[in-house]
Design a protein around this motif. Structure first.
Motif, PDB file in Angstrom:
ATOM      1  N   PHE A 121     133.093 108.390  59.681  1.00  0.00           N
ATOM      2  CA  PHE A 121     134.514 108.683  59.449  1.00  0.00           C
ATOM      3  C   PHE A 121     135.321 107.383  59.415  1.00  0.00           C
ATOM      4  CE2 PHE A 121     138.806 109.708  60.944  1.00  0.00           C
ATOM      5  CZ  PHE A 121     139.148 110.762  60.096  1.00  0.00           C
ATOM      6  N   ILE A 122     135.108 106.546  60.418  1.00  0.00           N
ATOM      7  CA  ILE A 122     135.849 105.283  60.492  1.00  0.00           C
ATOM      8  C   ILE A 122     135.500 104.393  59.307  1.00  0.00           C
ATOM      9  CG2 ILE A 122     136.111 103.144  61.825  1.00  0.00           C
ATOM     10  CD1 ILE A 122     135.974 104.921  64.364  1.00  0.00           C
ATOM     11  N   PRO A 133     143.026 101.553  64.179  1.00  0.00           N
ATOM     12  CA  PRO A 133     143.585 102.286  65.335  1.00  0.00           C
ATOM     13  C   PRO A 133     144.087 103.687  64.949  1.00  0.00           C
ATOM     14  CG  PRO A 133     144.440 100.048  65.284  1.00  0.00           C
ATOM     15  CD  PRO A 133     143.710 100.264  63.996  1.00  0.00           C
ATOM     16  N   HIS A 134     144.688 103.804  63.782  1.00  0.00           N
ATOM     17  CA  HIS A 134     145.184 105.104  63.331  1.00  0.00           C
ATOM     18  C   HIS A 134     144.027 106.027  62.957  1.00  0.00           C
ATOM     19  CE1 HIS A 134     149.377 103.840  63.360  1.00  0.00           C
ATOM     20  NE2 HIS A 134     148.936 102.689  62.878  1.00  0.00           N
ATOM     21  N   VAL A 135     142.980 105.440  62.406  1.00  0.00           N
ATOM     22  CA  VAL A 135     141.798 106.229  62.043  1.00  0.00           C
ATOM     23  C   VAL A 135     141.156 106.802  63.305  1.00  0.00           C
ATOM     24  CG1 VAL A 135     139.484 106.110  61.041  1.00  0.00           C
ATOM     25  CG2 VAL A 135     141.386 104.963  59.907  1.00  0.00           C
ATOM     26  N   ARG A 136     141.065 106.002  64.339  1.00  0.00           N
ATOM     27  CA  ARG A 136     140.487 106.498  65.598  1.00  0.00           C
ATOM     28  C   ARG A 136     141.347 107.612  66.190  1.00  0.00           C
ATOM     29  NH1 ARG A 136     138.808 101.160  65.720  1.00  0.00           N
ATOM     30  NH2 ARG A 136     140.635 100.374  66.820  1.00  0.00           N
ATOM     31  N   GLN A 137     142.667 107.476  66.099  1.00  0.00           N
ATOM     32  CA  GLN A 137     143.560 108.535  66.587  1.00  0.00           C
ATOM     33  C   GLN A 137     143.351 109.823  65.793  1.00  0.00           C
ATOM     34  OE1 GLN A 137     147.396 106.590  66.095  1.00  0.00           O
ATOM     35  NE2 GLN A 137     147.704 106.664  68.311  1.00  0.00           N
ATOM     36  N   LEU A 173     149.474 111.074  61.522  1.00  0.00           N
ATOM     37  CA  LEU A 173     149.107 109.899  62.315  1.00  0.00           C
ATOM     38  C   LEU A 173     148.884 108.684  61.424  1.00  0.00           C
ATOM     39  CD1 LEU A 173     146.517 111.580  64.713  1.00  0.00           C
ATOM     40  CD2 LEU A 173     148.775 110.692  65.362  1.00  0.00           C
ATOM     41  N   LEU A 174     148.549 108.918  60.171  1.00  0.00           N
ATOM     42  CA  LEU A 174     148.267 107.822  59.229  1.00  0.00           C
ATOM     43  C   LEU A 174     149.483 107.410  58.409  1.00  0.00           C
ATOM     44  CD1 LEU A 174     144.936 109.273  57.841  1.00  0.00           C
ATOM     45  CD2 LEU A 174     145.185 107.491  59.577  1.00  0.00           C
ATOM     46  N   ALA A 175     150.507 108.248  58.360  1.00  0.00           N
ATOM     47  CA  ALA A 175     151.606 108.038  57.424  1.00  0.00           C
ATOM     48  C   ALA A 175     152.558 106.920  57.809  1.00  0.00           C
ATOM     49  CB  ALA A 175     152.396 109.333  57.235  1.00  0.00           C
TER      50      ALA A 175
END
Length: 179
Positions: A121-122, A133-137, A173-175
């Motif tokens: 995923f990451i 950091p946003h990807v992990r969230q 979370l990514l926006a």
């Protein structure tokens, strides 16, 4: 609850910047080919595999749909202004964006068990251009206690990221991060 116009503009700019893979300020077919290449490289995917071909075709279909909906002057590029003025709706995404989303998720499901592990995923999400950091969230939000994301949940989250007006989606979370 719909987002306010400022939130919508931030989301549009973030999505546009991510799709503008070569960073030249315009969307073109080459951006989507480069996107596929980056994702394939991130997973060390066999370029001759059915999954790799599906991702390449999914990216091509995504581009063709955006170009048809947004390229008002017929110059084979989409500016941010064209994108923002004609951003496709959910039905459009289902036709043109879903093949990309399904292929991306299937590629990341390396053992074909309907689940995507955190590492894959990451790798995919950072190859696309999202900040780690946003990807992990986002992974934590989608996976919960399971430690893996179902392919259906990830596909749905991709769709929501592109079509939802709600600020209450995991993709939010990514926006609000720089591309």
């Amino acid at each position: 609850m719909p987002t306010d116009p400022t939130d919508r503009l931030i989301r549009l700019r973030t999505r546009f910047a991510l799709l503008d893979t070569n960073g030249d300020g315009h969307l073109q077919g080459d951006d989507f080919a480069l996107l596929a290449d980056r994702v394939l490289d991130s997973l060390s995917a066999d370029r001759d595999s059915a999954k790799a071909h599906a991702l390449t075709q999914g990216c091509r279909t995504f581009w063709q749909g955006l170009a048809a909906a947004c390229d008002r002057d017929g110059d084979a590029t989409v500016t941010f202004q064209e994108y923002a003025a004609a951003i496709p709706d959910a039905a459009h995404f289902d036709q043109y964006g879903s093949p990309y989303a399904r292929a991306l998720v299937a590629l990341a499901d390396t053992d074909d068990d309907g689940q995507v592990e955190q590492g894959e995923f990451i790798a995919c999400m950072t190859a696309i251009g999202f900040a780690p950091p946003h990807v992990r969230q986002l992974f934590a939000a989608l996976a919960g206690q399971r430690g893996r994301i179902t392919t259906d949940a990830w596909s749905a989250a991709i769709r929501d990221y592109y079509v939802s007006d709600s600020a209450n989606t995991p993709g939010q979370l990514l926006a609000n991060q720089p591309a």
